[in-house]
Design a protein around this motif. Sequence first.
Motif, PDB file in Angstrom:
ATOM      1  N   ASN A  34      40.060 -33.420   3.678  1.00  0.00           N
ATOM      2  CA  ASN A  34      40.500 -32.029   3.642  1.00  0.00           C
ATOM      3  C   ASN A  34      40.666 -31.556   2.195  1.00  0.00           C
ATOM      4  O   ASN A  34      40.259 -30.451   1.839  1.00  0.00           O
ATOM      5  CB  ASN A  34      41.809 -31.895   4.416  1.00  0.00           C
ATOM      6  N   PHE A  35      41.260 -32.390   1.343  1.00  0.00           N
ATOM      7  CA  PHE A  35      41.435 -32.052  -0.067  1.00  0.00           C
ATOM      8  C   PHE A  35      40.082 -31.839  -0.748  1.00  0.00           C
ATOM      9  O   PHE A  35      39.914 -30.898  -1.523  1.00  0.00           O
ATOM     10  CB  PHE A  35      42.222 -33.153  -0.788  1.00  0.00           C
ATOM     11  N   LEU A  36      39.117 -32.701  -0.467  1.00  0.00           N
ATOM     12  CA  LEU A  36      37.801 -32.577  -1.100  1.00  0.00           C
ATOM     13  C   LEU A  36      37.081 -31.294  -0.669  1.00  0.00           C
ATOM     14  O   LEU A  36      36.405 -30.655  -1.483  1.00  0.00           O
ATOM     15  CB  LEU A  36      36.955 -33.811  -0.784  1.00  0.00           C
ATOM     16  N   ILE A  37      37.232 -30.911   0.582  1.00  0.00           N
ATOM     17  CA  ILE A  37      36.616 -29.669   1.055  1.00  0.00           C
ATOM     18  C   ILE A  37      37.259 -28.470   0.360  1.00  0.00           C
ATOM     19  O   ILE A  37      36.567 -27.557  -0.110  1.00  0.00           O
ATOM     20  CB  ILE A  37      36.722 -29.560   2.580  1.00  0.00           C
ATOM     21  N   ILE A  38      38.570 -28.456   0.271  1.00  0.00           N
ATOM     22  CA  ILE A  38      39.267 -27.357  -0.408  1.00  0.00           C
ATOM     23  C   ILE A  38      38.895 -27.330  -1.886  1.00  0.00           C
ATOM     24  O   ILE A  38      38.667 -26.257  -2.466  1.00  0.00           O
ATOM     25  CB  ILE A  38      40.789 -27.478  -0.205  1.00  0.00           C
ATOM     26  N   PHE A  39      38.800 -28.502  -2.512  1.00  0.00           N
ATOM     27  CA  PHE A  39      38.413 -28.591  -3.924  1.00  0.00           C
ATOM     28  C   PHE A  39      37.010 -28.022  -4.134  1.00  0.00           C
ATOM     29  O   PHE A  39      36.752 -27.322  -5.116  1.00  0.00           O
ATOM     30  CB  PHE A  39      38.491 -30.050  -4.388  1.00  0.00           C
ATOM     31  N   LEU A  44      33.438 -23.741  -6.167  1.00  0.00           N
ATOM     32  CA  LEU A  44      32.462 -22.677  -5.897  1.00  0.00           C
ATOM     33  C   LEU A  44      33.012 -21.307  -6.281  1.00  0.00           C
ATOM     34  O   LEU A  44      32.301 -20.493  -6.869  1.00  0.00           O
ATOM     35  CB  LEU A  44      32.079 -22.675  -4.419  1.00  0.00           C
ATOM     36  N   ALA A  45      34.254 -21.051  -5.938  1.00  0.00           N
ATOM     37  CA  ALA A  45      34.855 -19.761  -6.279  1.00  0.00           C
ATOM     38  C   ALA A  45      34.959 -19.606  -7.791  1.00  0.00           C
ATOM     39  O   ALA A  45      34.733 -18.519  -8.334  1.00  0.00           O
ATOM     40  CB  ALA A  45      36.230 -19.637  -5.630  1.00  0.00           C
ATOM     41  N   GLY A  49      33.005 -16.777 -10.293  1.00  0.00           N
ATOM     42  CA  GLY A  49      33.921 -15.812 -10.882  1.00  0.00           C
ATOM     43  C   GLY A  49      34.877 -15.149  -9.932  1.00  0.00           C
ATOM     44  O   GLY A  49      35.309 -14.028 -10.168  1.00  0.00           O
ATOM     45  N   ALA A  50      35.249 -15.817  -8.873  1.00  0.00           N
ATOM     46  CA  ALA A  50      36.151 -15.209  -7.890  1.00  0.00           C
ATOM     47  C   ALA A  50      37.552 -15.032  -8.451  1.00  0.00           C
ATOM     48  O   ALA A  50      38.290 -14.162  -8.006  1.00  0.00           O
ATOM     49  CB  ALA A  50      36.212 -16.059  -6.631  1.00  0.00           C
ATOM     50  N   PHE A  51      37.925 -15.847  -9.434  1.00  0.00           N
ATOM     51  CA  PHE A  51      39.271 -15.774  -9.986  1.00  0.00           C
ATOM     52  C   PHE A  51      39.322 -14.991 -11.291  1.00  0.00           C
ATOM     53  O   PHE A  51      40.378 -14.862 -11.898  1.00  0.00           O
ATOM     54  CB  PHE A  51      39.842 -17.180 -10.217  1.00  0.00           C
ATOM     55  N   ALA A  52      38.191 -14.493 -11.746  1.00  0.00           N
ATOM     56  CA  ALA A  52      38.145 -13.763 -13.013  1.00  0.00           C
ATOM     57  C   ALA A  52      38.599 -12.320 -12.804  1.00  0.00           C
ATOM     58  O   ALA A  52      38.430 -11.741 -11.737  1.00  0.00           O
ATOM     59  CB  ALA A  52      36.729 -13.787 -13.586  1.00  0.00           C
ATOM     60  N   ALA A  53      39.199 -11.765 -13.843  1.00  0.00           N
ATOM     61  CA  ALA A  53      39.619 -10.363 -13.774  1.00  0.00           C
ATOM     62  C   ALA A  53      38.385  -9.473 -13.888  1.00  0.00           C
ATOM     63  O   ALA A  53      37.416  -9.801 -14.561  1.00  0.00           O
ATOM     64  CB  ALA A  53      40.589 -10.059 -14.904  1.00  0.00           C
ATOM     65  N   GLY A  54      38.420  -8.371 -13.223  1.00  0.00           N
ATOM     66  CA  GLY A  54      37.293  -7.446 -13.299  1.00  0.00           C
ATOM     67  C   GLY A  54      36.460  -7.504 -12.034  1.00  0.00           C
ATOM     68  O   GLY A  54      36.959  -7.672 -10.933  1.00  0.00           O
ATOM     69  N   ILE A  64      35.475 -16.742  -0.931  1.00  0.00           N
ATOM     70  CA  ILE A  64      36.910 -16.576  -0.682  1.00  0.00           C
ATOM     71  C   ILE A  64      37.169 -16.329   0.802  1.00  0.00           C
ATOM     72  O   ILE A  64      38.129 -16.869   1.370  1.00  0.00           O
ATOM     73  CB  ILE A  64      37.491 -15.434  -1.554  1.00  0.00           C
ATOM     74  N   LEU A  65      36.324 -15.551   1.447  1.00  0.00           N
ATOM     75  CA  LEU A  65      36.471 -15.290   2.880  1.00  0.00           C
ATOM     76  C   LEU A  65      36.305 -16.580   3.693  1.00  0.00           C
ATOM     77  O   LEU A  65      37.114 -16.873   4.586  1.00  0.00           O
ATOM     78  CB  LEU A  65      35.458 -14.246   3.345  1.00  0.00           C
ATOM     79  N   ILE A  66      35.282 -17.354   3.379  1.00  0.00           N
ATOM     80  CA  ILE A  66      35.062 -18.619   4.088  1.00  0.00           C
ATOM     81  C   ILE A  66      36.223 -19.572   3.839  1.00  0.00           C
ATOM     82  O   ILE A  66      36.686 -20.276   4.744  1.00  0.00           O
ATOM     83  CB  ILE A  66      33.717 -19.254   3.669  1.00  0.00           C
ATOM     84  N   TYR A  67      36.726 -19.604   2.611  1.00  0.00           N
ATOM     85  CA  TYR A  67      37.882 -20.441   2.272  1.00  0.00           C
ATOM     86  C   TYR A  67      39.099 -20.045   3.102  1.00  0.00           C
ATOM     87  O   TYR A  67      39.791 -20.902   3.654  1.00  0.00           O
ATOM     88  CB  TYR A  67      38.188 -20.325   0.778  1.00  0.00           C
ATOM     89  N   ALA A  68      39.366 -18.751   3.198  1.00  0.00           N
ATOM     90  CA  ALA A  68      40.515 -18.273   3.973  1.00  0.00           C
ATOM     91  C   ALA A  68      40.362 -18.627   5.454  1.00  0.00           C
ATOM     92  O   ALA A  68      41.332 -19.055   6.102  1.00  0.00           O
ATOM     93  CB  ALA A  68      40.675 -16.766   3.799  1.00  0.00           C
TER      94      ALA A  68
END
Length: 133
Positions: A34-39, A44-45, A49-54, A64-68
């Motif tokens: 489970n940890f490896l899948i989340i990692f 990938l995010a 650039g999912a965590f970048a501002a802008g 992010i949607l698939i992660y959620a």
Amino acid sequence: MRMINAYTNTIFNNYFRFDGRMARAEFWWFTLCNFLIIFAFVILAGIFGAFAAGEHSLFSSFVILIYALYMLAILLPSLGAQARRLHDVDLSAWLLLLNLIPYIGAIALTIIYIFPAKTGGAKYGPYHDSLAY
């Protein structure tokens, strides 16, 4: 027991199961997978650039949607695995409420998950050895 076997057994065979026991090896293999899948989702995010501002790319929003959705889907099997692991140590699943205490609760439960199984008492089901997996 191999990591993939523990993961698929917990997800497909014990999705809604909160009774019984879960061997220490099976629990930790499931947790590692489970940890490896989340990692992988976080990597990938980060790459896209999912965590970048802008501005965000369409693919990063999709990641992010698939992660959620994955986090929602894994919630019940994870809680069930934790409850069955607590039963294997001969403790009540109500101890999962310790997760509500920031930091200290998670640390306390992690220490409890490391304990070996209690061989006596069939209150939560028959004993099975982790080494058999």
